[in-house]
Design an enzyme around this catalytic site. Structure first.
Site, PDB file in Angstrom:
ATOM      1  N   HIS A  48      44.600  53.167  50.513  1.00  0.00           N
ATOM      2  CA  HIS A  48      44.785  52.080  49.534  1.00  0.00           C
ATOM      3  C   HIS A  48      45.211  52.592  48.147  1.00  0.00           C
ATOM      4  O   HIS A  48      46.293  52.224  47.666  1.00  0.00           O
ATOM      5  CB  HIS A  48      43.532  51.212  49.457  1.00  0.00           C
ATOM      6  N   HIS A  72      42.004  54.590  40.801  1.00  0.00           N
ATOM      7  CA  HIS A  72      41.512  53.318  40.259  1.00  0.00           C
ATOM      8  C   HIS A  72      40.217  52.806  40.887  1.00  0.00           C
ATOM      9  O   HIS A  72      39.482  52.047  40.256  1.00  0.00           O
ATOM     10  CB  HIS A  72      42.600  52.234  40.303  1.00  0.00           C
ATOM     11  N   GLU A  76      34.277  52.676  40.690  1.00  0.00           N
ATOM     12  CA  GLU A  76      33.626  51.511  41.270  1.00  0.00           C
ATOM     13  C   GLU A  76      33.035  51.807  42.652  1.00  0.00           C
ATOM     14  O   GLU A  76      31.918  51.418  42.949  1.00  0.00           O
ATOM     15  CB  GLU A  76      34.664  50.372  41.368  1.00  0.00           C
ATOM     16  N   ASP A  77      33.797  52.521  43.485  1.00  0.00           N
ATOM     17  CA  ASP A  77      33.430  52.594  44.904  1.00  0.00           C
ATOM     18  C   ASP A  77      32.941  53.958  45.385  1.00  0.00           C
ATOM     19  O   ASP A  77      32.611  54.108  46.555  1.00  0.00           O
ATOM     20  CB  ASP A  77      34.637  52.181  45.777  1.00  0.00           C
ATOM     21  N   ASP A 139      47.444  46.974  42.583  1.00  0.00           N
ATOM     22  CA  ASP A 139      46.242  46.925  43.422  1.00  0.00           C
ATOM     23  C   ASP A 139      46.203  45.611  44.200  1.00  0.00           C
ATOM     24  O   ASP A 139      46.007  45.575  45.407  1.00  0.00           O
ATOM     25  CB  ASP A 139      45.020  47.066  42.500  1.00  0.00           C
ATOM     26  N   ASP A 260      70.944  25.415  49.138  1.00  0.00           N
ATOM     27  CA  ASP A 260      71.015  26.720  48.487  1.00  0.00           C
ATOM     28  C   ASP A 260      69.798  27.586  48.780  1.00  0.00           C
ATOM     29  O   ASP A 260      68.929  27.779  47.961  1.00  0.00           O
ATOM     30  CB  ASP A 260      71.259  26.595  46.982  1.00  0.00           C
TER      31      ASP A 260
HETATM   32 MN    MN Z   1      41.793  48.704  44.650  1.00  0.00          MN
END
Ligand code: MN
Length: 715
Positions: A48, A72, A76-77, A139, A260
């Site tokens: 990712h 990024h 957080e993870d 992201d 169109d």
């Molecule tokens: Mn992410």
């Protein structure tokens, strides 16, 4: 998965001087940090951030942004910390990663679409560096591309809705057309998959019918323009399903009528050639009326520039043609990100090409230094506002510096009027606390509460200010009304009349007041005296003498038997001379006084300590020694003037009038000279018999707790 060397190659392709070491280190750090984590798709989680970095390379962004893309999700993870990233990659990248982490924590808490615009602004305001937003958008793009792997349908739908309402318009706002369209179309697939499938099926059908139609039309357009001697690149494509769907919705037409569905782009060298090429296209094909738009002379708000026209083109197909320069095309595709190429030294001779960017970022002070563009600028577009949440998750936008009181009034006037306290993020705070972005504000209320005049000193919104003022004005008005009524009642009884609203009514029209209440307020405020009202209502009655009223001395002296005994009890005056009491010092029987002869006006009486007397120091011939004739009986009333400071509390004004009335004084005039939230300063004229009478009243007033100070006015 993109390999490590591939990623570096991609960046090097547009930036030969890129920091390869940084990119390599970020790649390895992120891979290790995410370790064995897996995505919903079953892929290693690291795929990712890697794909996000890949998307950022397609926007041709700098190595700092690419590294941020890789890192990024680490704070957080994973177990990685801000400090670690700061140490290994520097503060700039650590801040960027931190910024993306903060944005990711925000979720649109309310389903209501009216919140969307505020939410977009919140994201912008929180993106101190535009690159934070670019990474966040990349992201989101990758998450949308892999949305089908998320198992929970509610979650899929929520993400798709948020993308449609928040992120896609944001991409458009910063000029990234391609990104906007892809985000939209991916959301569309989730939100209305059936509609999208039917559009795709139909496009396939048309494609097979047409047999390479787009390519044929592209070739014909190209040769038409080339034959005219203009060098141009022509590119054709089918529009995206969502664009077609939206057109169908907007125009309320079915797919069959919508001709169109193909868009053609003509890219030329410069602006002049754009118009030349347009001329040749119109010469070769019939133009469809009212479809021509010149966004070169009048660019869109996000600085999109292009010529648009629709013609009945090759093979009688109705097609849309967009004509623009390469730079315009790049801005149209990449928007803010296109700037990065500019950084590489692309000429911008007049400095106007990217002015929109500068305006967008409000960094006019850096205008001459393009190096600063992405690194050090703040996205200040909405930095004059703060965005905060109600306890239910609704977003409220307020001006910078707003307080919980502003917040309360923004929610509802009633909430503001009854506000007693506030919690920000669960903690009690003073009402004057300034709200910050992302705060959750909870207002405590009580029905017994009323707006405090002190709030006016710290609120910043017009709504709060005017509501507070309105409330205070209404309260003051009712106080003045009360006071005015009391004064009128007294004046009526002094003249031997009973007072009623009905009796006063005829005076309304004559004195130009709409309602009885207006008139009472005017009396209370001192704009109107009760005497003026009585003179209108009782024109024939001889009313008591007013201060400063000229009294012919002979008459005054001669007729002691006159009703009300209006004689002027002053000794030492020349017979036949008129007498005034000066308005500056309001002398009363018992005061030491002096007379000043004024041509044509008679004698003016001043107290001996009156400041005005200084004006007559050089004309001693005008001074006359006079004194009060205290032995003479007189029920003549005189105007005494006092200065009062009154606390601004309910009932203070009427308590003032009560005290004066009880001491048998009569307020003839009242004027507020200064008003603060806590106090009124005012001048009050009271009809009294003499100094002693006034002194009694002053003493009584001093005993009243609502009265802060009271003194006889001097000069
Ligand atoms: Mn992410």
């Amino acid at each position: 998965m993109i390999r490590q060397y591939e990623l570096v190659e991609r960046v090097r392709a547009y930036d030969p001087n890129t920091d390869e070491d940084l990119l390599n280190r970020a790649y390895v750090f992120s891979m290790k940090a995410h370790g064995s984590q897996k995505r919903a798709s079953g892929d290693p989680y690291f795929s990712h951030p890697l794909e996000v970095a890949g998307i950022l390379t397609s926007m041709k962004l700098d190595h700092g942004t690419i590294a941020t893309g890789l890192l990024h999700d680490t704070i957080e993870d994973t177990v990685a910390t801000y400090e670690q990233i700061d140490q290994q990659f520097g503060t700039e990248i650590a801040k960027l990663v931190d910024g993306v982490t903060k944005l990711s924590k925000l979720e649109l808490q309310s389903d209501r679409t009216r919140q969307a615009e505020n939410f977009r602004k919140l994201l912008l305001a929180m993106s101190d560096d535009i690159r934070v937003l670019l990474v966040k958008l990349a992201d989101r793009l990758h998450n949308m591309r892999t949305l089908q792997f998320v198992k929970n349908p509610d979650k899929r739908r929520r993400i798709a809705l948020e993308t449609m309402e928040i992120y896609s318009p944001l991409a458009e706002r910063i000029g990234m057309q391609d990104l906007k369209e892809e985000l939209e179309d991916l959301s569309f697939a989730e939100l209305n998959g059936d509609a999208r499938d039917s559009i795709i099926k139909h496009l396939e059908f048309l494609r097979s019918e047409g047999g390479g139609l787009v390519d044929r039309i592209t070739d014909q357009l190209e040769s038409t323009i080339a034959d005219a001697g203009v060098e141009a690149g022509v590119f054709g494509r089918e529009k995206r399903p969502y664009s077609i769907w939206r057109k169908m919705e907007q125009k309320e037409i079915s797919f069959e009528q919508l001709s169109d569905i193909m868009a053609f782009r003509v890219i030329v060298a410069d602006v002049a050639t754009c118009y030349q090429a347009l001329g040749f296209v119109h010469a070769a094909y019939a133009m469809v009326p009212e479809r021509f738009k010149d966004y070169i002379s009048t660019p869109k708000r996000n600085n999109y520039r292009s010529l648009h026209t629709t013609v009945i083109g090759p093979e009688k197909h109705r097609i849309e043609v967009q004509i623009r320069t390469k730079e315009m095309d790049e801005v149209a595709e990449l928007g803010v990100a296109a700037h990065w190429r500019y950084k590489q030294g692309v000429e911008d001779p007049d400095g106007t090409q990217y002015r929109w960017l500068r305006e967008l970022l409000e960094i006019l002070e850096h205008a001459s230094d393009p190096e600063e563009f992405l690194e050090h600028t703040k996205l200040e577009m909405f930095q004059d506002q703060v965005f905060c949440f109600t306890p239910k998750g609704d977003l409220i936008a307020l001006p910078q510096g707003a307080t919980p009181v502003d917040f309360a009034y923004a929610v509802h006037t009633n909430v503001g009027d009854t506000c007693t306290g506030a919690k920000i993020n669960g903690r009690m705070v003073p009402l004057r606390t300034q709200i910050r972005n992302g705060d959750q504000v909870d207002i405590m209320r009580s029905k017994a509460q009323t707006p405090s005049p002190t709030w006016e000193s710290f609120v910043v919104t017009g709504k709060a200010r005017s509501a507070i003022r309105r409330f205070i004005r209404n309260r003051q008005r009712s106080q003045y009304d009360e006071l005015g009524r009391a004064m009128l009642k007294k004046a009526f009884s002094d003249e031997g009349h009973t007072f009623s609203e009905k009796k006063v009514h005829p005076a309304l029209k004559a004195l130009n007041y709409k309602t009885f209440e207006d008139l009472c307020v005017a009396v209370g405020e001192g704009h109107l005296t009760s005497r003026q009202i009585l003179e209108v209502l009782l024109p024939d009655a001889s009313l008591r003498t007013e201060e400063d009223k000229v009294v012919p001395l002979a008459k005054a002296r001669g007729d002691k038997a006159k009703r009300k005994g209006s004689a002027v009890p002053i000794k030492g005056l020349i017979p036949g001379m008129a007498v005034h009491f000066a308005g500056c010092c309001h002398s009363l029987p018992g005061d030491r006084i002096v007379g000043i002869v004024t041509t044509g006006k008679g004698v003016t009486i001043h107290t001996i300590d009156c400041d005005t007397l200084e004006n007559f120091v050089n004309t001693p011939e005008r001074w006359i020694d006079v004194s009060w004739d205290m032995d003479r009986e007189s029920d003549q009333m005189h105007a005494g003037r006092i200065d009062i400071v009154l606390t601004n509390s309910p009932g203070a004004l009427s308590s003032l009038s009560t005290v004066i009335a009880k001491a048998q004084g009569n307020i003839s005039n009242l004027k507020i000279t200064n008003r603060t939230p806590e106090f009124f300063e005012m001048i009050v004229d009271i009809e009294v018999r003499d100094v002693k009478h006034l002194t009694n009243i002053i003493t009584a007033l001093r005993a009243d707790p609502a009265i802060s100070s009271v003194d006889r006015a001097r000069g």
